[in-house]
Design an enzyme around this catalytic site. Structure first.
Site, mmCIF file in Angstrom:
data_model
loop_
_atom_site.group_PDB
_atom_site.id
_atom_site.type_symbol
_atom_site.label_atom_id
_atom_site.label_comp_id
_atom_site.label_asym_id
_atom_site.label_seq_id
_atom_site.Cartn_x
_atom_site.Cartn_y
_atom_site.Cartn_z
ATOM 1 N N HIS A 86 0.849 -1.197 0.000
ATOM 2 C CA HIS A 86 0.000 0.000 0.000
ATOM 3 C C HIS A 86 0.889 1.254 0.000
ATOM 4 O O HIS A 86 0.651 2.198 -0.750
ATOM 5 C CB HIS A 86 -0.903 0.026 1.246
ATOM 6 C CG HIS A 86 -2.265 -0.545 1.012
ATOM 7 N ND1 HIS A 86 -2.508 -1.892 1.016
ATOM 8 C CD2 HIS A 86 -3.466 0.062 0.779
ATOM 9 C CE1 HIS A 86 -3.802 -2.101 0.793
ATOM 10 N NE2 HIS A 86 -4.404 -0.931 0.642
ATOM 11 N N HIS A 133 0.548 -2.667 9.444
ATOM 12 C CA HIS A 133 1.990 -2.574 9.205
ATOM 13 C C HIS A 133 2.697 -1.847 10.338
ATOM 14 O O HIS A 133 2.114 -0.978 10.989
ATOM 15 C CB HIS A 133 2.276 -1.820 7.898
ATOM 16 C CG HIS A 133 1.986 -2.606 6.670
ATOM 17 N ND1 HIS A 133 2.793 -3.627 6.236
ATOM 18 C CD2 HIS A 133 0.958 -2.527 5.788
ATOM 19 C CE1 HIS A 133 2.273 -4.140 5.132
ATOM 20 N NE2 HIS A 133 1.163 -3.488 4.845
#
Length: 319
Positions: A86, A133
């Site tokens: 991403h 993350h």
């Protein structure tokens, strides 16, 4: 305390790296703004996402542990964590957009820089906020995307020119993307990144082949060189209305293509490779089903995006 505003803001940031965004952003760019720019953005996006997904499966770092992290999203939880793809797409797309459009389009450089910074920051921060993350994953994704851009930006014109003009380009494109897909499937056990990788490669191959067919039949989507540099000031209510109509009709065609191809390819792959298809979810986890299904389905979506939909617009007087 959980802030509703932050949750909505970072959910939007996450969507900037998901399929819904891509199926609206790339078509809008190609059909309404600048096909030249759209093709180059897709070439860079395919390489960034492919290298990012493969690197995840080589490094094999798990997602942040929960607890202590609170996971507000679980869709990509089965994938590995390092680097954040991403963050990679959220860095590569706005930076490539700035690099490719500045000088070709008339707008203040500061506007482009602010847009790129906000876009990149929103996507990167959303991955940490959503609990998907660590800060290290995001920083690595950001730097990795910049490295890929440094390598691919100088050759993107060459690649696009090859896709358009070389006689055997479709054969080479399909073979290369398929080979890369097979390689990525041998890296590790099944996860959602397997299908996503095949999907991205299929889309890239379809767009490149569609571009080649456009060039061969003389369907000109690129703005005429006399109109450069392009300006946003020429947008009228009629132009805007036509743009929205094109997006609406075109995306419906893309979604119908996706549904139709999915219904055809999964049973066919199961039949060819003699895999029981009573449990479709389980069958799709097999490389023999997932790779052809994703590759062919999204290859056709990419081809429709570049060739079939623009032909339809030409036919109904919307081009």
């Amino acid at each position: 305390t959980r802030s509703r505003f932050l949750y909505c803001l970072f959910s939007l940031g996450t969507e900037l790296g998901n399929e819904l965004f891509y199926i609206l952003f790339f078509p809008f760019c190609i059909w309404n703004l600048d096909a030249w720019l759209g093709r180059r953005l897709i070439i860079i996006w395919v390489w960034v996402m492919y290298l990012g997904q493969c690197t995840k499966d080589v490094i094999r770092w798990p997602r942040p542990a929960s607890p202590p992290v609170v996971k507000l999203e679980v869709f990509y939880n089965s994938e590995y964590s390092m680097p954040s793809t991403h963050a990679m797409s959220g860095t590569a797309i706005p930076l490539a957009l700035l690099l490719l459009s500045y000088g070709r389009w008339q707008y203040p450089l500061m506007f482009g820089l602010i847009l790129a910074f906000c876009w990149c920051s929103l996507v990167c921060c959303s991955r940490i906020y959503m609990g998907m993350h660590s800060i290290l994953d995001v920083i690595a994704g950001f730097l990795y995307a910049i490295l890929i851009l440094v390598v691919f930006h100088p050759v993107v014109d060459l690649i696009d020119n090859f896709n358009l003009t070389y006689k055997y380009a479709p054969l080479i494109i399909i073979s290369l993307h398929l080979a890369l897909g097979i390689f990525s499937f041998t890296l590790d056990t099944w996860s959602t990144s397997r299908g996503d990788t095949a999907q991205i490669l299929g889309c890239g191959a379809g767009v490149a082949c569609g571009s080649h067919v456009n060039y061969i039949v003389g369907l000109k989507l690129d703005p005429h060189p006399d109109t450069l540099p392009l300006s946003l000031s020429s947008v009228t209510v009629t132009v805007f209305g036509k743009a929205i109509l094109r997006l609406l009709i075109g995306v419906i065609v893309l979604l119908l293509t996706k549904v139709g191809m999915k219904k055809a390819t999964i049973p066919l792959a199961c039949k060819i490779f003699r895999i029981p298809h009573d449990d479709v979810r389980k069958a799709r986890q097999r490389m023999e089903v997932e790779l052809p299904y994703r590759y062919i389905t999204y290859g056709m979506v990419g081809f429709s995006l570049m060739f079939i939909v623009p032909c339809l617009f030409h036919f109904i007087g919307l081009s």
